[in-house]
Every structure is written in structure tokens, then in C-alpha cells.
Design a protein around this motif. Structure first.
Motif, PDB file in Angstrom:
ATOM      1  N   ARG A 429       0.825  -1.199   0.000  1.00 56.68           N
ATOM      2  CA  ARG A 429       0.000   0.000   0.000  1.00 56.68           C
ATOM      3  C   ARG A 429       0.867   1.261   0.000  1.00 56.68           C
ATOM      4  O   ARG A 429       0.540   2.244  -0.696  1.00 56.68           O
ATOM      5  N   ALA A 430       1.969   1.288   0.766  1.00 62.56           N
ATOM      6  CA  ALA A 430       2.848   2.476   0.795  1.00 62.56           C
ATOM      7  C   ALA A 430       3.456   2.766  -0.582  1.00 62.56           C
ATOM      8  O   ALA A 430       3.543   3.918  -1.025  1.00 62.56           O
ATOM      9  N   GLN A 431       3.873   1.696  -1.283  1.00 59.54           N
ATOM     10  CA  GLN A 431       4.430   1.879  -2.618  1.00 59.54           C
ATOM     11  C   GLN A 431       3.370   2.422  -3.570  1.00 59.54           C
ATOM     12  O   GLN A 431       3.655   3.281  -4.416  1.00 59.54           O
ATOM     13  N   ARG A 432       2.129   1.955  -3.433  1.00 58.65           N
ATOM     14  CA  ARG A 432       1.072   2.450  -4.308  1.00 58.65           C
ATOM     15  C   ARG A 432       0.805   3.920  -4.043  1.00 58.65           C
ATOM     16  O   ARG A 432       0.532   4.708  -4.960  1.00 58.65           O
ATOM     17  N   GLN A 433       0.836   4.331  -2.785  1.00 60.16           N
ATOM     18  CA  GLN A 433       0.625   5.746  -2.465  1.00 60.16           C
ATOM     19  C   GLN A 433       1.736   6.629  -3.039  1.00 60.16           C
ATOM     20  O   GLN A 433       1.488   7.722  -3.557  1.00 60.16           O
ATOM     21  N   ASN A 435       3.590   6.043  -5.693  1.00 55.66           N
ATOM     22  CA  ASN A 435       3.377   6.132  -7.146  1.00 55.66           C
ATOM     23  C   ASN A 435       2.258   7.104  -7.480  1.00 55.66           C
ATOM     24  O   ASN A 435       2.321   7.868  -8.458  1.00 55.66           O
ATOM     25  N   MET A 436       1.207   7.090  -6.685  1.00 57.50           N
ATOM     26  CA  MET A 436       0.079   7.978  -6.939  1.00 57.50           C
ATOM     27  C   MET A 436       0.464   9.438  -6.724  1.00 57.50           C
ATOM     28  O   MET A 436       0.087  10.323  -7.511  1.00 57.50           O
ATOM     29  N   LEU A 437       1.268   9.743  -5.685  1.00 59.00           N
ATOM     30  CA  LEU A 437       1.696  11.117  -5.445  1.00 59.00           C
ATOM     31  C   LEU A 437       2.621  11.618  -6.555  1.00 59.00           C
ATOM     32  O   LEU A 437       2.529  12.773  -6.976  1.00 59.00           O
ATOM     33  N   ALA A 438       3.515  10.762  -7.016  1.00 56.07           N
ATOM     34  CA  ALA A 438       4.406  11.164  -8.114  1.00 56.07           C
ATOM     35  C   ALA A 438       3.628  11.455  -9.383  1.00 56.07           C
ATOM     36  O   ALA A 438       3.909  12.420 -10.115  1.00 56.07           O
ATOM     37  N   LEU A 439       2.639  10.661  -9.674  1.00 55.56           N
ATOM     38  CA  LEU A 439       1.816  10.883 -10.862  1.00 55.56           C
ATOM     39  C   LEU A 439       1.037  12.182 -10.747  1.00 55.56           C
ATOM     40  O   LEU A 439       0.908  12.939 -11.720  1.00 55.56           O
ATOM     41  N   MET A 440       0.515  12.491  -9.569  1.00 57.23           N
ATOM     42  CA  MET A 440      -0.225  13.727  -9.381  1.00 57.23           C
ATOM     43  C   MET A 440       0.701  14.931  -9.525  1.00 57.23           C
ATOM     44  O   MET A 440       0.317  15.962 -10.098  1.00 57.23           O
ATOM     45  N   ALA A 441       1.953  14.855  -9.016  1.00 57.57           N
ATOM     46  CA  ALA A 441       2.915  15.961  -9.167  1.00 57.57           C
ATOM     47  C   ALA A 441       3.269  16.202 -10.638  1.00 57.57           C
ATOM     48  O   ALA A 441       3.358  17.340 -11.107  1.00 57.57           O
ATOM     49  N   ASP A 442       3.454  15.170 -11.392  1.00 52.85           N
ATOM     50  CA  ASP A 442       3.762  15.305 -12.819  1.00 52.85           C
ATOM     51  C   ASP A 442       2.610  15.954 -13.557  1.00 52.85           C
ATOM     52  O   ASP A 442       2.801  16.831 -14.419  1.00 52.85           O
ATOM     53  N   ASN A 443       1.409  15.588 -13.239  1.00 55.17           N
ATOM     54  CA  ASN A 443       0.248  16.177 -13.903  1.00 55.17           C
ATOM     55  C   ASN A 443       0.135  17.661 -13.589  1.00 55.17           C
ATOM     56  O   ASN A 443      -0.226  18.476 -14.446  1.00 55.17           O
ATOM     57  N   SER A 444       0.449  18.048 -12.344  1.00 59.21           N
ATOM     58  CA  SER A 444       0.364  19.468 -11.972  1.00 59.21           C
ATOM     59  C   SER A 444       1.421  20.296 -12.705  1.00 59.21           C
ATOM     60  O   SER A 444       1.161  21.432 -13.134  1.00 59.21           O
ATOM     61  N   VAL A 445       2.628  19.745 -12.869  1.00 54.14           N
ATOM     62  CA  VAL A 445       3.690  20.480 -13.605  1.00 54.14           C
ATOM     63  C   VAL A 445       3.301  20.678 -15.048  1.00 54.14           C
ATOM     64  O   VAL A 445       3.434  21.757 -15.642  1.00 54.14           O
ATOM     65  N   GLN A 446       2.793  19.648 -15.687  1.00 58.64           N
ATOM     66  CA  GLN A 446       2.382  19.765 -17.080  1.00 58.64           C
ATOM     67  C   GLN A 446       1.248  20.762 -17.234  1.00 58.64           C
ATOM     68  O   GLN A 446       1.197  21.534 -18.209  1.00 58.64           O
ATOM     69  N   GLU A 447       0.348  20.808 -16.310  1.00 58.49           N
ATOM     70  CA  GLU A 447      -0.772  21.749 -16.394  1.00 58.49           C
ATOM     71  C   GLU A 447      -0.276  23.177 -16.270  1.00 58.49           C
ATOM     72  O   GLU A 447      -0.738  24.087 -16.976  1.00 58.49           O
ATOM     73  N   GLU A 448       0.712  23.408 -15.378  1.00 57.80           N
ATOM     74  CA  GLU A 448       1.235  24.762 -15.195  1.00 57.80           C
ATOM     75  C   GLU A 448       1.998  25.231 -16.440  1.00 57.80           C
ATOM     76  O   GLU A 448       1.841  26.378 -16.877  1.00 57.80           O
ATOM     77  N   GLU A 449       2.789  24.363 -17.017  1.00 54.39           N
ATOM     78  CA  GLU A 449       3.521  24.730 -18.231  1.00 54.39           C
ATOM     79  C   GLU A 449       2.560  24.998 -19.380  1.00 54.39           C
ATOM     80  O   GLU A 449       2.775  25.895 -20.212  1.00 54.39           O
ATOM     81  N   ARG A 450       1.516  24.250 -19.468  1.00 48.47           N
ATOM     82  CA  ARG A 450       0.552  24.469 -20.547  1.00 48.47           C
ATOM     83  C   ARG A 450      -0.143  25.804 -20.378  1.00 48.47           C
ATOM     84  O   ARG A 450      -0.451  26.512 -21.331  1.00 48.47           O
ATOM     85  N   ARG A 451      -0.412  26.191 -19.103  1.00 51.26           N
ATOM     86  CA  ARG A 451      -1.071  27.456 -18.870  1.00 51.26           C
ATOM     87  C   ARG A 451      -0.136  28.625 -19.170  1.00 51.26           C
ATOM     88  O   ARG A 451      -0.570  29.682 -19.624  1.00 51.26           O
ATOM     89  N   ASP A 452       1.183  28.495 -18.912  1.00 48.21           N
ATOM     90  CA  ASP A 452       2.141  29.570 -19.193  1.00 48.21           C
ATOM     91  C   ASP A 452       2.569  29.613 -20.665  1.00 48.21           C
ATOM     92  O   ASP A 452       3.306  30.526 -21.077  1.00 48.21           O
ATOM     93  N   ASN A 466      10.947   9.161 -11.876  1.00 44.42           N
ATOM     94  CA  ASN A 466      11.788   8.292 -11.069  1.00 44.42           C
ATOM     95  C   ASN A 466      10.959   7.717  -9.921  1.00 44.42           C
ATOM     96  O   ASN A 466      10.386   8.458  -9.136  1.00 44.42           O
ATOM     97  N   GLN A 467      10.919   6.414  -9.908  1.00 42.36           N
ATOM     98  CA  GLN A 467      10.114   5.772  -8.871  1.00 42.36           C
ATOM     99  C   GLN A 467      10.736   5.867  -7.499  1.00 42.36           C
ATOM    100  O   GLN A 467      10.069   5.628  -6.498  1.00 42.36           O
ATOM    101  N   ASP A 468      12.082   6.184  -7.471  1.00 41.95           N
ATOM    102  CA  ASP A 468      12.722   6.269  -6.164  1.00 41.95           C
ATOM    103  C   ASP A 468      12.433   7.580  -5.458  1.00 41.95           C
ATOM    104  O   ASP A 468      12.686   7.713  -4.254  1.00 41.95           O
ATOM    105  N   ALA A 469      11.974   8.587  -6.231  1.00 42.65           N
ATOM    106  CA  ALA A 469      11.679   9.879  -5.595  1.00 42.65           C
ATOM    107  C   ALA A 469      10.459   9.728  -4.695  1.00 42.65           C
ATOM    108  O   ALA A 469       9.442   9.170  -5.091  1.00 42.65           O
ATOM    109  N   VAL A 470      10.593  10.295  -3.540  1.00 49.06           N
ATOM    110  CA  VAL A 470       9.510  10.196  -2.548  1.00 49.06           C
ATOM    111  C   VAL A 470       8.904  11.563  -2.356  1.00 49.06           C
ATOM    112  O   VAL A 470       9.628  12.529  -2.067  1.00 49.06           O
ATOM    113  N   ALA A 471       7.624  11.645  -2.580  1.00 48.68           N
ATOM    114  CA  ALA A 471       6.939  12.920  -2.383  1.00 48.68           C
ATOM    115  C   ALA A 471       6.531  13.049  -0.930  1.00 48.68           C
ATOM    116  O   ALA A 471       5.983  12.126  -0.350  1.00 48.68           O
TER     117      ALA A 471
END
Length: 492
Positions: A429-433, A435-452, A466-471
Motif C-alpha cells: 500500500r505504501a508503494q502504491r501511495q 506512485n500515486m503522489l508522483a503521478l499527481m505531481a507530474d500532472n500538476s507540472v504539465q498543467e502549469e507549463e501548458r497554462r504559461d 523516477n520511482q525512487d523519488a519520494v513525495a
């Protein structure tokens, strides 16, 4: 005890009794109620056991329909008095004839100052005489027939008028101490006899054995004597049967003289034979058979065997009486069917009770610690140890057959085992969480760049995260961004 009582006891003499002087009633106007009793009736009950005096005093005025005009007085348990206000009401009650209360007759007579010896001993009774011979319908015969019952007062007979009823009515002064006569045999002469019958009007209950009016059949002296005679005859019969000695061994019996009468026959305590008939028959055959032994030797063997068997109750039961030995079981509830026994649960509770076994808690904790240490050692050799893995391990422990769980079960030799479904191969469960936080961070960065306007659509591919990065997740409130041309945000 007071001093006066002591002096009275000391002055008491047991040899001579003091004669009491009778009290003389003064003859004064206020002491006599003769004037009031002149309009009264005196009566007595014939069966006091069935006629309660308190109920009679309240019931008879209603029965005579003279409530408020007559007053009842209970003189004793048997005698009573009714005082009337008018002479007419008193005579009206006397003309009604014999009176009954609770279906038993009562005696009523007018009050007299000096009553005679036979006072309250007679009642006026109407009698119906039937089956009179055809040649004897005369006043003299009817009066003579009525005299058989008592003093005749009235004869209701008119020979000049037709008689529609098969009887003649006669009123007699009947003595209540005599029994009622239901029939009488007449001697007609020439060896001929005839039976006439008597029926009594307004009489309800009587003794059907002696025909008297003062008791019921159950307490009739004749019935009591009859029961006593029957009981005495039964007692004598039982005594005679007990005194008669019933011998089991006859003089012609081979066992006569070998066994005593006390050793055979019926046991009065149990009602069963002391020695079974089959055993006695075998003893007789043994004594009669020609086995080459002397008769005295056979008799001695029979006596010794019976004497030894009588010493042991089990041998006596199985050998002499040929009865089976009772089964002894330790199951105290045998034969009761389904019994809800909480003894096993109580024993299990005592095993965990600290008051009963104070060392149980320490032993259980040490055992649990050893199991957890071995579990951590095993998990450390694998990919890693986490809370999810520990929960999975506990879930595995819950699959044991002694652990309660919901779901379908199936019986087996060691208990009930849960049907295990397919194993889900998924990351913890911790690994799944993460992965989910990393995916949400990537989506937010792409949205900000698209808006700018810094990202071209389709110009580059999404980089691999990178799966080793911990949010790091924090509960701190983020700073509000300034929207162009709308001013600073106000604090809410």
C-alpha cells in the motif's frame, strides 16, 4: 404474677368445691320480651352441616317475600327466631307448609312461652298415597294409611267428584326423628298382599339409605357401619393371608431340606424371586442325576455354592437371579438427549483467568514475542518489512482453523478451514501511495507549463518519473497565488 393471684392460688382448696348460688332473674318489665315474641316463629335446622345460620337469617325473608316486615335472630348454631310485624304475615308463612333451606328441611313452630317436650320435633307434611286397592277408597282407609306416617290432620278426598290423579293427598304431623317410608305392604287376607307407595311434597333432600332428613348418605350411620364392616373383613382377610405360611419347597421336592424357605421364594423388598426358577431346576437335576458322587456330597456342594453366592450382591444378582449387571457410566447426562453443558467453556476461561493461573499472561507474552521476532527475521531477508507486510502476516495467522472468521467454511480432520481465493499480486500500500503522489505531481507540472505557454502540444514526450523519488505530504496550507488584474486575495 401479682400478689393477689398468689393469695388466690394459696387459698384454693382442691378437696372441697365451692357451690355457686344460681342467679335469680328479676321479674321486671324491662327484662322480658314476651310481648315482642308473641308474633314470632321459632325454628331449627335439621342438617346444620349443610345449613349455615348466617345465610339462613338473610335468605328466608327474601324467600317468603317479606323483606322489611320480618327480623331474624340466630339463637344458636341450630335454632333461630323470626319476629314478624303483623299476624297476617306470620300465619301466611305457617300455611305454606314445610319449609326448606339449601334443599334441606327446617322445622318452624309458633313461639310459646313454656314449650312442651316435643317442641320443634314435628313438621306438617303433605303425603301422596298411590296404588291404593280399588275396593278401599274410603275416608276410614285413607286415614288409616296416613296414620302409618304420623298424626293425620287433613284428608283431601271427595268421593262425589272425579279423581284425575292416581293418588290421594293426606297431611300428617310428621316426626322428623323418624325415617320416611316410601312403601308399605298390606295384608289383604287369604294370603294376598298389596304394596302402596308414599310420595312427599316439598321435600328435596334426604338420606337415600335410611330415608332420614338430618344427614347425607355419606355420613349415614348405616353407611358408616357398612364401611367399617367391610374394612374389618378386609383386615381379617389380610391377617389370615399373612398368617398362612406358603411353602415353596414341598416334601417331595429334591431341594427340601437342602435349602431353607428363607433362601427361596419372593423377596418382599424387591418383589422378585430370590433364586430364579431356572437355577432351582438345575439344582434339582444335579441332585437327581447319577454322576457317581454321593448324595451328601452333592447336597454339600449346593449348600456351599448358594451360601457363597449370597455373600456377594453381584454374584447373587447374576448367578442366582440370572439378572444382568448394571452398566456404570461416567456420563452424568446420559439419556437426557441434547444437554447444553458449559463445563468446557468454564475450563477454558479458567486457563486465561489471572486469579487461577497468574503465570499465564507472562508465558503468553513471551511466546508472542518469539513469534514476532522470527517473523521480523524472515521479513528482513526478503524485500523489506512494513506495516502492510505485518498486517498480511496477521491475516495469514487468521487463517488458522482455531481462529474465528466470517465466510464459507468446510470441515476437515483438524477443524474448519476457510476456502482461500486467488492470491492478488500487487505492490504494498505504501508503494502504491508513492506512485500515486508522483503521478499527481507530474500532472500538476504539465498543467502549469501548458497554462504559461511554455509547452508545445506534441513537441516532446512525457518523461519517466523516477520511482525512487519520494513525495513528502504535508498538512501545511499552501500560499495563495495572485490572479492578474484582480488584486490581492482577501483573507477568509
Amino acid at each position: 404474677m401479682s400478689a393477689a393471684m398468689d393469695r388466690a392460688l394459696m387459698a384454693l382448696s382442691l378437696e372441697e368445691e365451692e357451690e355457686e348460688v344460681p342467679f335469680t332473674m328479676p321479674e321486671l318489665p324491662g327484662f322480658s320480651s314476651a310481648e315482642e315474641n308473641a308474633l314470632s316463629l321459632i325454628g331449627r335446622t335439621l342438617n346444620p352441616e349443610c345449613q349455615k345460620m348466617s345465610v339462613l337469617i338473610l335468605t328466608m325473608p327474601r324467600k317468603w317475600q317479606k323483606e322489611g316486615r320480618v327480623r331474624g335472630v340466630a339463637l344458636s348454631e341450630e335454632k333461630f327466631q323470626f319476629i314478624f310485624k303483623t299476624e297476617h304475615d306470620l300465619l301466611d308463612v305457617l300455611e305454606k307448609g314445610v319449609q326448606t333451606f339449601n334443599e334441606w328441611a327446617i322445622v318452624l313452630e309458633r313461639w310459646v312461652e313454656n314449650p312442651p317436650d316435643d317442641y320443634l320435633q314435628y313438621i306438617p307434611l303433605w303425603v301422596q298415597i298411590s296404588k291404593i286397592p280399588v275396593n278401599y277408597y274410603t275416608h276410614s282407609v285413607l286415614m288409616s294409611l296416613g296414620e302409618m306416617l304420623g298424626e293425620v290432620k287433613v284428608v283431601a278426598f271427595d268421593p262425589s267428584k272425579p279423581i284425575a290423579q292416581p293418588f290421594i293427598r293426606v297431611q300428617v304431623r310428621f316426626n322428623v326423628a323418624n325415617p320416611l317410608k316410601m312403601a308399605r305392604v298390606l295384608n289383604m287376607g287369604g294370603g294376598k298382599t298389596h304394596i302402596i307407595h308414599f310420595d312427599y311434597e316439598q321435600l328435596q333432600k334426604r338420606c337415600f339409605t335410611c330415608k332420614r332428613l338430618n344427614h347425607e348418605k355419606t355420613i349415614c350411620p348405616w353407611e358408616v357401619k357398612k364401611r367399617q364392616d367391610a374394612a374389618s373383613s378386609r383386615r381379617e382377610k389380610i391377617i389370615a393371608e399373612k398368617s398362612r405360611v406358603i411353602t415353596v419347597l414341598k416334601p417331595t421336592d429334591p431341594l427340601f431340606g437342602v435349602l431353607d424357605e428363607e433362601q427361596v421364594g419372593i423377596n418382599p423388598m424387591t418383589g422378585r424371586p430370590k433364586i430364579a426358577n431356572e437355577v432351582l431346576e438345575e439344582m434339582r437335576r444335579f441332585l437327581i442325576a447319577d454322576t457317581g458322587e454321593a448324595l451328601t456330597v452333592k447336597i454339600d456342594k449346593v449348600k456351599k455354592s448358594v451360601a457363597e453366592a449370597e455373600k456377594d450382591p453381584i454374584v447373587q444378582k447374576t448367578i442366582l437371579r440370572l439378572e444382568t449387571i448394571p452398566i456404570i457410566t461416567t456420563d452424568l447426562n446420559k439419556g437426557k438427549g441434547h444437554v447444553f453443558d458449559y463445563g468446557q467453556k468454564e475450563a477454558e476461561r479458567c486457563n486465561w483467568d489471572l486469579n487461577v493461573n497468574p503465570n499465564k499472561l507472562m508465558a503468553a507474552s513471551m511466546k508472542a514475542n518469539r513469534n514476532m521476532s522470527s517473523f521480523k527475521a524472515i521479513m528482513s531477508d526478503s524485500k523489506g518489512y512494513s506495516e502492510e507486510s505485518e498486517s498480511d502476516f496477521r491475516g495469514t495467522l487468521s487463517d488458522l482453523p482455531t481462529v474465528f472468521r466470517a465466510g464459507s467454511t468446510e470441515p476437515c480432520s483438524s477443524g474448519t478451514v476457510r476456502k482461500r481465493g486467488p492470491i492478488r499480486r500487487r505492490p504494498p500500500r505504501a508503494q502504491r501511495q508513492r506512485n500515486m503522489l508522483a503521478l499527481m505531481a507530474d500532472n500538476s507540472v504539465q498543467e502549469e507549463e501548458r497554462r504559461d505557454g511554455k509547452q508545445e502540444v506534441g513537441s516532446r514526450k512525457r518523461k519517466k518519473i523516477n520511482q525512487d523519488a519520494v513525495a513528502v505530504v504535508t498538512n501545511k496550507a499552501q500560499c495563495l497565488k495572485v490572479i492578474p488584474h484582480e488584486g490581492s486575495p482577501s483573507s477568509q
